[in-house]
Design a protein around this motif. Sequence first.
Motif, PDB file in Angstrom:
ATOM      1  N   LEU A 221       0.833  -1.202   0.000  1.00 10.37           N
ATOM      2  CA  LEU A 221       0.000   0.000   0.000  1.00 10.37           C
ATOM      3  C   LEU A 221       0.867   1.251   0.000  1.00 10.37           C
ATOM      4  O   LEU A 221       0.559   2.226  -0.706  1.00 10.37           O
ATOM      5  CB  LEU A 221      -0.921  -0.016   1.226  1.00 10.37           C
ATOM      6  N   ALA A 222       1.955   1.234   0.764  1.00 13.59           N
ATOM      7  CA  ALA A 222       2.842   2.399   0.820  1.00 13.59           C
ATOM      8  C   ALA A 222       3.437   2.703  -0.549  1.00 13.59           C
ATOM      9  O   ALA A 222       3.530   3.874  -0.955  1.00 13.59           O
ATOM     10  CB  ALA A 222       3.951   2.160   1.836  1.00 13.59           C
ATOM     11  N   GLU A 223       3.858   1.661  -1.278  1.00 12.89           N
ATOM     12  CA  GLU A 223       4.422   1.874  -2.619  1.00 12.89           C
ATOM     13  C   GLU A 223       3.388   2.481  -3.565  1.00 12.89           C
ATOM     14  O   GLU A 223       3.692   3.412  -4.331  1.00 12.89           O
ATOM     15  CB  GLU A 223       4.910   0.546  -3.190  1.00 12.89           C
ATOM     16  N   VAL A 224       2.180   1.947  -3.520  1.00 12.53           N
ATOM     17  CA  VAL A 224       1.148   2.397  -4.444  1.00 12.53           C
ATOM     18  C   VAL A 224       0.700   3.821  -4.114  1.00 12.53           C
ATOM     19  O   VAL A 224       0.527   4.654  -5.013  1.00 12.53           O
ATOM     20  CB  VAL A 224      -0.044   1.416  -4.435  1.00 12.53           C
ATOM     21  N   THR A 225       0.515   4.112  -2.852  1.00 10.30           N
ATOM     22  CA  THR A 225       0.113   5.477  -2.492  1.00 10.30           C
ATOM     23  C   THR A 225       1.197   6.484  -2.840  1.00 10.30           C
ATOM     24  O   THR A 225       0.899   7.609  -3.255  1.00 10.30           O
ATOM     25  CB  THR A 225      -0.239   5.577  -1.003  1.00 10.30           C
ATOM     26  N   SER A 226       2.452   6.076  -2.697  1.00  4.45           N
ATOM     27  CA  SER A 226       3.546   6.966  -3.080  1.00  4.45           C
ATOM     28  C   SER A 226       3.511   7.244  -4.582  1.00  4.45           C
ATOM     29  O   SER A 226       3.674   8.395  -5.022  1.00  4.45           O
ATOM     30  CB  SER A 226       4.885   6.343  -2.690  1.00  4.45           C
ATOM     31  N   ALA A 227       3.275   6.193  -5.371  1.00  2.00           N
ATOM     32  CA  ALA A 227       3.193   6.367  -6.827  1.00  2.00           C
ATOM     33  C   ALA A 227       1.990   7.222  -7.209  1.00  2.00           C
ATOM     34  O   ALA A 227       2.054   8.029  -8.148  1.00  2.00           O
ATOM     35  CB  ALA A 227       3.115   5.005  -7.510  1.00  2.00           C
ATOM     36  N   LEU A 228       0.885   7.062  -6.471  1.00  2.00           N
ATOM     37  CA  LEU A 228      -0.305   7.850  -6.770  1.00  2.00           C
ATOM     38  C   LEU A 228      -0.091   9.318  -6.423  1.00  2.00           C
ATOM     39  O   LEU A 228      -0.459  10.218  -7.204  1.00  2.00           O
ATOM     40  CB  LEU A 228      -1.498   7.285  -5.995  1.00  2.00           C
TER      41      LEU A 228
ATOM     42  N   ASP B  85      -6.620   0.740   5.650  1.00  2.00           N
ATOM     43  CA  ASP B  85      -5.234   0.288   5.497  1.00  2.00           C
ATOM     44  C   ASP B  85      -5.101  -0.825   4.460  1.00  2.00           C
ATOM     45  O   ASP B  85      -4.183  -1.653   4.524  1.00  2.00           O
ATOM     46  CB  ASP B  85      -4.655  -0.191   6.838  1.00  2.00           C
ATOM     47  N   LEU B  86      -6.010  -0.811   3.477  1.00  2.00           N
ATOM     48  CA  LEU B  86      -6.018  -1.858   2.455  1.00  2.00           C
ATOM     49  C   LEU B  86      -5.861  -1.297   1.046  1.00  2.00           C
ATOM     50  O   LEU B  86      -5.166  -1.881   0.216  1.00  2.00           O
ATOM     51  CB  LEU B  86      -7.339  -2.646   2.515  1.00  2.00           C
TER      52      LEU B  86
ATOM     53  N   HIS C 242       1.754  -3.953 -11.038  1.00  2.00           N
ATOM     54  CA  HIS C 242       2.181  -4.088  -9.651  1.00  2.00           C
ATOM     55  C   HIS C 242       1.200  -4.876  -8.790  1.00  2.00           C
ATOM     56  O   HIS C 242       1.197  -4.775  -7.559  1.00  2.00           O
ATOM     57  CB  HIS C 242       2.409  -2.700  -9.037  1.00  2.00           C
ATOM     58  N   GLY C 243       0.338  -5.683  -9.422  1.00  2.00           N
ATOM     59  CA  GLY C 243      -0.567  -6.551  -8.667  1.00  2.00           C
ATOM     60  C   GLY C 243      -1.768  -5.841  -8.088  1.00  2.00           C
ATOM     61  O   GLY C 243      -2.359  -6.319  -7.107  1.00  2.00           O
ATOM     62  N   TRP C 244      -2.161  -4.722  -8.684  1.00  2.00           N
ATOM     63  CA  TRP C 244      -3.314  -3.957  -8.230  1.00  2.00           C
ATOM     64  C   TRP C 244      -4.252  -3.722  -9.407  1.00  2.00           C
ATOM     65  O   TRP C 244      -3.884  -3.959 -10.564  1.00  2.00           O
ATOM     66  CB  TRP C 244      -2.876  -2.608  -7.652  1.00  2.00           C
ATOM     67  N   SER C 245      -5.458  -3.247  -9.122  1.00  2.00           N
ATOM     68  CA  SER C 245      -6.380  -2.827 -10.175  1.00  2.00           C
ATOM     69  C   SER C 245      -6.791  -1.388  -9.917  1.00  2.00           C
ATOM     70  O   SER C 245      -6.811  -0.923  -8.770  1.00  2.00           O
ATOM     71  CB  SER C 245      -7.630  -3.718 -10.213  1.00  2.00           C
ATOM     72  N   ALA C 246      -7.110  -0.674 -10.983  1.00  2.00           N
ATOM     73  CA  ALA C 246      -7.567   0.714 -10.865  1.00  2.00           C
ATOM     74  C   ALA C 246      -8.871   0.852 -11.634  1.00  2.00           C
ATOM     75  O   ALA C 246      -9.019   0.311 -12.723  1.00  2.00           O
ATOM     76  CB  ALA C 246      -6.531   1.683 -11.418  1.00  2.00           C
ATOM     77  N   SER C 247      -9.808   1.574 -11.048  1.00  2.00           N
ATOM     78  CA  SER C 247     -11.093   1.783 -11.703  1.00  2.00           C
ATOM     79  C   SER C 247     -11.692   3.087 -11.208  1.00  2.00           C
ATOM     80  O   SER C 247     -11.255   3.639 -10.187  1.00  2.00           O
ATOM     81  CB  SER C 247     -12.057   0.625 -11.420  1.00  2.00           C
ATOM     82  N   GLN C 248     -12.680   3.568 -11.935  1.00  2.00           N
ATOM     83  CA  GLN C 248     -13.328   4.823 -11.557  1.00  2.00           C
ATOM     84  C   GLN C 248     -14.818   4.625 -11.430  1.00  2.00           C
ATOM     85  O   GLN C 248     -15.473   4.038 -12.293  1.00  2.00           O
ATOM     86  CB  GLN C 248     -13.045   5.919 -12.584  1.00  2.00           C
ATOM     87  N   GLN C 249     -15.372   5.101 -10.317  1.00  2.00           N
ATOM     88  CA  GLN C 249     -16.818   5.098 -10.092  1.00  2.00           C
ATOM     89  C   GLN C 249     -17.246   6.516  -9.760  1.00  2.00           C
ATOM     90  O   GLN C 249     -17.017   6.995  -8.652  1.00  2.00           O
ATOM     91  CB  GLN C 249     -17.183   4.146  -8.946  1.00  2.00           C
TER      92      GLN C 249
ATOM     93  N   LYS D  49     -14.839   8.975  -7.792  1.00  2.00           N
ATOM     94  CA  LYS D  49     -13.784   8.261  -7.075  1.00  2.00           C
ATOM     95  C   LYS D  49     -12.974   7.370  -8.021  1.00  2.00           C
ATOM     96  O   LYS D  49     -13.535   6.613  -8.815  1.00  2.00           O
ATOM     97  CB  LYS D  49     -14.378   7.415  -5.945  1.00  2.00           C
ATOM     98  N   ILE D  50     -11.658   7.475  -7.898  1.00  2.00           N
ATOM     99  CA  ILE D  50     -10.740   6.608  -8.630  1.00  2.00           C
ATOM    100  C   ILE D  50     -10.070   5.700  -7.609  1.00  2.00           C
ATOM    101  O   ILE D  50      -9.355   6.173  -6.725  1.00  2.00           O
ATOM    102  CB  ILE D  50      -9.683   7.420  -9.399  1.00  2.00           C
ATOM    103  N   TYR D  51     -10.310   4.398  -7.725  1.00  2.00           N
ATOM    104  CA  TYR D  51      -9.835   3.432  -6.751  1.00  2.00           C
ATOM    105  C   TYR D  51      -8.562   2.727  -7.232  1.00  2.00           C
ATOM    106  O   TYR D  51      -8.396   2.460  -8.431  1.00  2.00           O
ATOM    107  CB  TYR D  51     -10.887   2.353  -6.503  1.00  2.00           C
ATOM    108  N   ALA D  52      -7.712   2.384  -6.272  1.00  2.00           N
ATOM    109  CA  ALA D  52      -6.594   1.469  -6.503  1.00  2.00           C
ATOM    110  C   ALA D  52      -6.686   0.395  -5.426  1.00  2.00           C
ATOM    111  O   ALA D  52      -6.614   0.697  -4.224  1.00  2.00           O
ATOM    112  CB  ALA D  52      -5.260   2.199  -6.424  1.00  2.00           C
ATOM    113  N   VAL D  53      -6.855  -0.870  -5.847  1.00  2.00           N
ATOM    114  CA  VAL D  53      -7.151  -1.969  -4.922  1.00  2.00           C
ATOM    115  C   VAL D  53      -6.255  -3.162  -5.254  1.00  2.00           C
ATOM    116  O   VAL D  53      -6.101  -3.503  -6.435  1.00  2.00           O
ATOM    117  CB  VAL D  53      -8.635  -2.392  -5.044  1.00  2.00           C
ATOM    118  N   PRO D  54      -5.682  -3.823  -4.242  1.00  2.00           N
ATOM    119  CA  PRO D  54      -4.891  -5.032  -4.519  1.00  2.00           C
ATOM    120  C   PRO D  54      -5.752  -6.094  -5.206  1.00  2.00           C
ATOM    121  O   PRO D  54      -6.933  -6.244  -4.891  1.00  2.00           O
ATOM    122  CB  PRO D  54      -4.468  -5.506  -3.123  1.00  2.00           C
TER     123      PRO D  54
END
Length: 273
Positions: free
Chosen positions: A106-113, A131-132, A158-165, A168-173
């Motif tokens: 999560l830390a890596e992905v939030t940093s990239a975001l 924290d997920l 990076h083993g995650w998915s991204a989508s928009q609703q 909101k734009i989500y990034a989820v493992p």
Amino acid sequence: MIYSRNAMGEKQFANVDPVCVEIYDDAPLSYMARAALTRLTSLAQQVSVVPTTTRTPAQFTRINLPGGPFRFVVTSNGGAILADGVRDPQWDSHIAARTAADGASLAEVTSALRARIPTDGWVRKMRIADDLFCYLVVEPDEQPADFLPDWQEYCAAHGWSASQQGRKIYAVPLAVTKSAAVDEVRRRLVADGTLPADHIMLAAGDGWLDNDLLLCADKAIRPCHGELESLGWQAPNLTVTAQSGALAGLEILEWMNTEVLQREYRTEEPDPV
């Protein structure tokens, strides 16, 4: 099933006899059509209903959802299971192990975001959920067309998915899915005799984060609005509503109650979940 006043639109809000089901910061936030309350209550009296949401446990408990109390609730997009209102530690451990093994932290992905968040103001907020996973709250009309595809490419690598609703734009493992959590709930309900092993599952959803849940159901339904509608998403087991907004919620609950009623007279078939 629930909508803000803005999401309903003033015409629907005036015509569906809305009932407030969520208070936030001492103000009404979300509503259901009064008829939807009746239909959901009726459904919960007949079959095992498992509310399933991307909301965190804290966000879900703000809702006064009719038909409860629910024995199981799936929150955090499948990252958490509430059993009789208490967060299940075994599922938490399972999710922690899977996410650690399957992709970036999560830390890596939030940093990239954060590195991708522009300074021109179309991103209003960034949030960490349970924290997920993380998400942005944006102004879609001001959002650059290439932002989401670029972010989806990063997440997929990076083993995650991204989508928009909506906003909101989500990034989820990839390990955090509604279908996996619902499968676990189904396993427990079969193990204790609440459901027969060959039970029928009905599911509803409107966003990309719901597509795995809809695919694992025996029959599924989605509204003719939302992310899946904009993507033109279809599946062999899928019904699409004729109505949108809060009227779609009513149509979905009517569809589910009809499915249950029809199966009551098919003694060779099990009860739905």
